[in-house]
Motif scaffolding. Structure first.
Motif, PDB file in Angstrom:
ATOM      1  N   ILE A   1     -13.898  24.549 -26.240  1.00 57.08           N
ATOM      2  CA  ILE A   1     -14.747  22.823 -25.615  1.00 57.08           C
ATOM      3  C   ILE A   1     -15.383  22.470 -25.967  1.00 57.08           C
ATOM      4  CG2 ILE A   1     -15.065  22.751 -23.197  1.00 57.08           C
ATOM      5  CD1 ILE A   1     -13.597  24.552 -21.655  1.00 57.08           C
ATOM      6  N   ALA A   2     -15.783  23.231 -26.777  1.00 58.02           N
ATOM      7  CA  ALA A   2     -17.663  22.598 -26.830  1.00 58.02           C
ATOM      8  C   ALA A   2     -17.006  22.164 -28.427  1.00 58.02           C
ATOM      9  CB  ALA A   2     -18.340  23.159 -27.670  1.00 58.02           C
ATOM     10  N   PHE A   3     -15.853  21.774 -28.911  1.00 59.08           N
ATOM     11  CA  PHE A   3     -15.501  21.168 -30.425  1.00 59.08           C
ATOM     12  C   PHE A   3     -15.827  19.638 -30.017  1.00 59.08           C
ATOM     13  CE2 PHE A   3     -12.259  19.406 -32.791  1.00 59.08           C
ATOM     14  CZ  PHE A   3     -12.488  19.801 -34.617  1.00 59.08           C
TER      15      PHE A   3
ATOM     16  N   VAL B   1     -20.071  21.263 -21.637  1.00 53.56           N
ATOM     17  CA  VAL B   1     -18.939  22.565 -21.564  1.00 53.56           C
ATOM     18  C   VAL B   1     -18.747  23.120 -19.822  1.00 53.56           C
ATOM     19  CG1 VAL B   1     -18.105  24.388 -22.259  1.00 53.56           C
ATOM     20  CG2 VAL B   1     -18.952  23.327 -23.807  1.00 53.56           C
ATOM     21  N   LEU B   2     -20.363  23.397 -19.553  1.00 52.45           N
ATOM     22  CA  LEU B   2     -19.770  24.292 -18.750  1.00 52.45           C
ATOM     23  C   LEU B   2     -19.390  23.113 -17.004  1.00 52.45           C
ATOM     24  CD1 LEU B   2     -22.982  26.264 -17.921  1.00 52.45           C
ATOM     25  CD2 LEU B   2     -20.930  26.741 -18.567  1.00 52.45           C
ATOM     26  N   LYS B   3     -20.080  21.886 -17.329  1.00 54.40           N
ATOM     27  CA  LYS B   3     -19.270  21.012 -16.406  1.00 54.40           C
ATOM     28  C   LYS B   3     -17.743  20.502 -17.018  1.00 54.40           C
ATOM     29  CE  LYS B   3     -21.023  16.454 -15.847  1.00 54.40           C
ATOM     30  NZ  LYS B   3     -22.600  15.962 -16.524  1.00 54.40           N
ATOM     31  N   ALA B   4     -16.936  20.863 -17.646  1.00 52.73           N
ATOM     32  CA  ALA B   4     -16.163  20.395 -18.260  1.00 52.73           C
ATOM     33  C   ALA B   4     -15.124  21.707 -17.470  1.00 52.73           C
ATOM     34  CB  ALA B   4     -15.293  20.027 -19.581  1.00 52.73           C
ATOM     35  N   ALA B   5     -15.128  22.533 -17.636  1.00 59.02           N
ATOM     36  CA  ALA B   5     -15.147  23.719 -17.088  1.00 59.02           C
ATOM     37  C   ALA B   5     -14.478  23.641 -16.235  1.00 59.02           C
ATOM     38  CB  ALA B   5     -15.961  25.360 -18.115  1.00 59.02           C
TER      39      ALA B   5
ATOM     40  N   PHE C   1     -14.625  21.030 -13.868  1.00 57.81           N
ATOM     41  CA  PHE C   1     -13.610  20.274 -13.520  1.00 57.81           C
ATOM     42  C   PHE C   1     -12.070  20.270 -13.607  1.00 57.81           C
ATOM     43  CE2 PHE C   1     -17.046  16.579 -14.484  1.00 57.81           C
ATOM     44  CZ  PHE C   1     -17.347  16.564 -13.117  1.00 57.81           C
ATOM     45  N   SER C   2     -11.974  21.361 -14.634  1.00 57.27           N
ATOM     46  CA  SER C   2     -10.552  21.247 -15.244  1.00 57.27           C
ATOM     47  C   SER C   2     -10.376  22.871 -13.954  1.00 57.27           C
ATOM     48  CB  SER C   2     -10.927  21.661 -16.161  1.00 57.27           C
ATOM     49  OG  SER C   2     -11.243  21.147 -17.123  1.00 57.27           O
ATOM     50  N   GLY C   3     -11.661  23.449 -13.390  1.00 58.60           N
ATOM     51  CA  GLY C   3     -10.961  24.517 -12.698  1.00 58.60           C
ATOM     52  C   GLY C   3     -10.929  26.158 -13.242  1.00 58.60           C
ATOM     53  N   LEU C   4     -11.784  26.441 -14.618  1.00 56.49           N
ATOM     54  CA  LEU C   4     -11.569  27.827 -15.534  1.00 56.49           C
ATOM     55  C   LEU C   4     -13.065  27.899 -14.917  1.00 56.49           C
ATOM     56  CD1 LEU C   4     -11.301  25.628 -18.780  1.00 56.49           C
ATOM     57  CD2 LEU C   4      -9.738  27.474 -17.241  1.00 56.49           C
ATOM     58  N   ARG C   5     -13.097  29.698 -14.250  1.00 61.85           N
ATOM     59  CA  ARG C   5     -13.851  30.176 -14.264  1.00 61.85           C
ATOM     60  C   ARG C   5     -14.792  30.459 -14.803  1.00 61.85           C
ATOM     61  NH1 ARG C   5     -11.297  34.330 -12.523  1.00 61.85           N
ATOM     62  NH2 ARG C   5      -9.004  33.683 -13.295  1.00 61.85           N
TER      63      ARG C   5
ATOM     64  N   ILE D   1     -12.987  16.679 -21.446  1.00 63.32           N
ATOM     65  CA  ILE D   1     -12.763  15.894 -20.599  1.00 63.32           C
ATOM     66  C   ILE D   1     -14.431  15.710 -21.402  1.00 63.32           C
ATOM     67  CG2 ILE D   1     -14.312  16.433 -18.193  1.00 63.32           C
ATOM     68  CD1 ILE D   1     -11.117  16.698 -17.281  1.00 63.32           C
ATOM     69  N   ALA D   2     -14.877  17.370 -21.751  1.00 68.02           N
ATOM     70  CA  ALA D   2     -16.634  17.719 -22.381  1.00 68.02           C
ATOM     71  C   ALA D   2     -17.481  16.455 -23.497  1.00 68.02           C
ATOM     72  CB  ALA D   2     -16.183  19.017 -23.007  1.00 68.02           C
ATOM     73  N   MET D   3     -16.144  15.552 -23.512  1.00 65.44           N
ATOM     74  CA  MET D   3     -16.723  14.019 -24.504  1.00 65.44           C
ATOM     75  C   MET D   3     -17.090  13.348 -23.570  1.00 65.44           C
ATOM     76  SD  MET D   3     -13.895  14.195 -27.788  1.00 65.44           S
ATOM     77  CE  MET D   3     -13.042  13.365 -26.822  1.00 65.44           C
ATOM     78  N   GLU D   4     -16.702  13.549 -22.461  1.00 64.53           N
ATOM     79  CA  GLU D   4     -17.375  12.285 -20.617  1.00 64.53           C
ATOM     80  C   GLU D   4     -16.699  11.231 -21.810  1.00 64.53           C
ATOM     81  OE1 GLU D   4     -20.978  12.841 -19.839  1.00 64.53           O
ATOM     82  OE2 GLU D   4     -20.572  15.028 -19.251  1.00 64.53           O
ATOM     83  N   PRO D   5     -15.033  10.695 -21.781  1.00 71.55           N
ATOM     84  CA  PRO D   5     -14.994   9.780 -22.148  1.00 71.55           C
ATOM     85  C   PRO D   5     -14.898   9.240 -20.709  1.00 71.55           C
ATOM     86  CG  PRO D   5     -12.699  11.728 -21.789  1.00 71.55           C
ATOM     87  CD  PRO D   5     -14.423  11.904 -21.541  1.00 71.55           C
ATOM     88  N   LYS D   6     -14.216   7.032 -21.305  1.00 71.34           N
ATOM     89  CA  LYS D   6     -14.793   6.626 -20.313  1.00 71.34           C
ATOM     90  C   LYS D   6     -13.448   6.327 -19.932  1.00 71.34           C
ATOM     91  CE  LYS D   6     -19.431   5.132 -22.147  1.00 71.34           C
ATOM     92  NZ  LYS D   6     -19.677   5.003 -23.035  1.00 71.34           N
ATOM     93  N   VAL D   7     -12.956   6.334 -20.849  1.00 72.00           N
ATOM     94  CA  VAL D   7     -11.051   6.717 -20.270  1.00 72.00           C
ATOM     95  C   VAL D   7     -10.596   7.726 -20.987  1.00 72.00           C
ATOM     96  CG1 VAL D   7      -9.345   4.881 -21.249  1.00 72.00           C
ATOM     97  CG2 VAL D   7     -11.208   3.825 -21.048  1.00 72.00           C
ATOM     98  N   LEU D   8     -10.097   8.459 -20.091  1.00 73.47           N
ATOM     99  CA  LEU D   8      -8.837   9.726 -20.294  1.00 73.47           C
ATOM    100  C   LEU D   8      -7.632   8.771 -20.274  1.00 73.47           C
ATOM    101  CD1 LEU D   8      -9.057  12.142 -21.090  1.00 73.47           C
ATOM    102  CD2 LEU D   8      -9.343  13.043 -17.742  1.00 73.47           C
TER     103      LEU D   8
END
Lengths: 270, 288
Positions: B105-107, B123-127, B129-133, B158-165
């Motif tokens: 995720i950190a890549f 990474v924690l935030k993206a995890a 959001f995606s429902g990863l424990r 998501i971890a890149m916090e894109p403005k458009v996904l």
């Protein structure tokens, strides 16, 4: 950019050479290549080059394709040429400067080797241009069959070759996809030094290997599900047949070979 | 983040007998902050179109503007464009490569050149959001189940916090439960972050349920780009290009034609349920 890679480089057509039995083509190409190493006189080389040229014309392969197959060997040609000129020191000197001396024999050797290598590559390319990869592996399987006596796994080898050929385009496509995906995550594949670029390949190579193994496993399973158990008692969908054309091709090659060898004994200096 | 596509054409294998126009003179403007469902048949140009939005494909003709900026004007800014416009490919789980989920995720954030603590937060935030424990983060991505892998891959973008996904069929090959879970997470993420989301899908139900607007591609051209209601109201036209409307819409059209007093503009099961109950209540009162 990856799509441009052609391996197996079959050039579809319906010429006389395309229609020859692939086994005959392989054997004749091998004879021709061995022949190249028996030639010592330039007359012989002239005959071999002309013969190959005529074959290309018959097969309707454009000149561009020959040049393309020769392009990768240019560095090797230059390298061996220089080595030959520097290290063959017999015969009359042509040029001398300090410890560097170039003799006529050296130049002669360099030219001869260059012609041999070019003809060798051009001849084997002609084989792959006029024969589809599938018929090539079929022919190899058939030609190697006598080796079964010494328990050589001929069928398995041929199967491996055809599977490998089959998966080249798939893996190229896969590589393309993985590259796009990593680029979308900001992977930088186009800049940096050699080490950096090599490192940048890791995120591409690992998924590629994993998917190659996965595919291999799935394919093996699918083959087993369809009761594949090696070559024992297996019949072929496409049978290879030799015809009159093959006999003619063989005769012509033998005659040309005879002429080339005879040229060695001509009382000519070159 | 506004996306503007001007006269975009993309051709594959130019100059060979296999030349194919995948996107044909497309003009499009997408305002920020919405979920846009992208539908169309296989080969209609959806995937080609979305790969232009972050510069993975170069237009044969035309321009792509992100926030008013022509993305091909300055190639050195292309990486920034890719961080701004995150793209999740089809079957993204095949792009995982790191030893641990965390590192994978950190890549993206690492490529952005962020500090370690910032990377950690993202990474924690993206995890989440995606429902990863959290205990999954130290596992190897290759030990996970298919659905979990997919979520790791989505988290990686998501971890890149894109403005458009942009998500290209994020639910392909998942079971119904997994589909809903992922789509709900995407919806929640959108509600919290308020970014623009493009969702490529084959399921009209999913589009009706989650999208604000629908982009319909047909034969390399934009067939329609409008709100969900307006697009699905054109059900006859959609059927003419062999696309469908949500099943529940078909049911309500049929009921309407049979003479029942139900509306035709019903696109989700939840809305249908509310409408029906209201209708039945009315009837009940009438008979009572």
């Amino acid at each position: 950019m990856l799509r441009d890679i052609t391996i197996g480089q079959y050039f579809p057509g319906h010429s006389f050479l395309h229609r020859l039995d692939p086994r005959v083509k392989i054997v004749l190409t091998m004879i021709y290549i061995v022949l190249l190493f028996f030639v010592h006189k330039y007359v012989g080389f002239a005959i071999s080059v002309v013969f190959l040229g005529v074959c290309y014309v018959i097969a309707k392969i454009p000149l561009k394709m020959i040049l393309r197959s020769l392009k990768p060997i240019v560095p090797i040609l230059i390298f061996t040429g220089i080595l030959n000129m520097l290290f063959v020191n017999t015969g009359e000197p042509f040029f001398k400067w300090g410890i560097i001396s170039i003799s006529w024999d050296g130049i002669n050797m360099a030219v001869v080797m260059a012609i041999r290598v070019v003809c060798l590559i051009a001849a084997s390319s002609l084989l792959t241009y006029t024969t589809s990869p599938i018929s090539l592996t079929d022919a190899i399987e058939r030609l190697l069959k006598p080796l079964k006596v010494i328990k050589f796994p001929v069928h398995e080898l041929a199967m491996m070759m055809s599977i490998a050929l089959r998966f080249i385009p798939t893996l190229v496509e896969e590589t393309d996809k993985i590259m796009s995906a990593q680029k979308a995550r900001g992977a930088d594949l186009e800049s940096g030094g050699l080490l950096q670029r090599a490192k940048a390949l890791v995120p591409i190579l690992i998924p590629l290997f994993i998917s190659a193994f996965r595919r291999a496993e799935e394919l093996a399973l699918a083959m087993e599900c369809r009761c594949y158990h090696g070559g024992e008692g297996r019949t072929r969908m496409r049978q290879l047949h030799m015809g009159a054309g093959d006999a003619i091709a063989a005769c012509i090659t033998v005659v040309v070979s005879g002429a080339v060898i005879a040229a060695n004994f001509l009382p000519l200096p070159w | 983040m506004m996306i503007k596509i001007e006269n975009l054409t993309h051709k594959y294998s130019v100059g060979t007998p296999f030349e194919k126009v995948a996107v044909d003179h497309v003009n499009l403007e997408i305002e920020g902050g919405e979920i846009v469902g992208v539908i169309g048949h296989t080969g209609s140009g959806k995937s080609t179109l979305i790969q232009h939005l972050n510069g993975l494909l170069k237009p044969s003709e035309g321009k792509v503007y992100i926030n008013g900026q022509d993305i091909w004007a300055d190639k050195s800014k292309m990486r920034q464009v890719r961080f701004d416009v995150g793209l999740v490919f089809q079957y993204p789980e095949y792009q995982l490569f790191e030893e641990t989920v965390y590192k994978d995720i950190a890549f993206g954030p690492r490529n952005m050149g962020l500090s370690e603590s910032e990377i950690h937060d993202r990474v924690l935030k993206a995890a989440e959001f995606s429902g990863l424990r959290e205990e999954l983060l130290e596992k190897s991505p290759f030990e996970l189940s298919g659905g979990q892998k997919r979520r790791v891959a989505i988290a990686g973008v998501i971890a890149m916090e894109p403005k458009v996904l942009i998500l290209d069929e994020p639910t392909a090959g998942l079971d119904p439960k997994g589909r809903n879970k992922i789509l709900n997470q995407i919806k929640n993420y959108h509600d919290q972050v308020g970014n623009t989301i493009l969702l490529v899908s084959h399921s009209m139900e999913d589009v009706a349920m989650f999208a604000d607007k629908v982009l319909v591609m047909n034969k390399a051209k934009v067939f329609a780009y409008d709100t969900v209601e307006n697009v699905f109201a054109r059900s006859e036209e959609l059927k003419a290009i062999r696309l469908s409307v949500p099943q529940i819409t078909n049911v309500f059209h049929r009921l309407n034609e049979e003479g029942y007093p139900v509306p035709r503009n019903v696109y989700t099961v939840a809305y249908a349920k509310r409408k029906l109950l209201a209708e039945l209540e009315k009837e009940g009162k009438l008979h009572a």
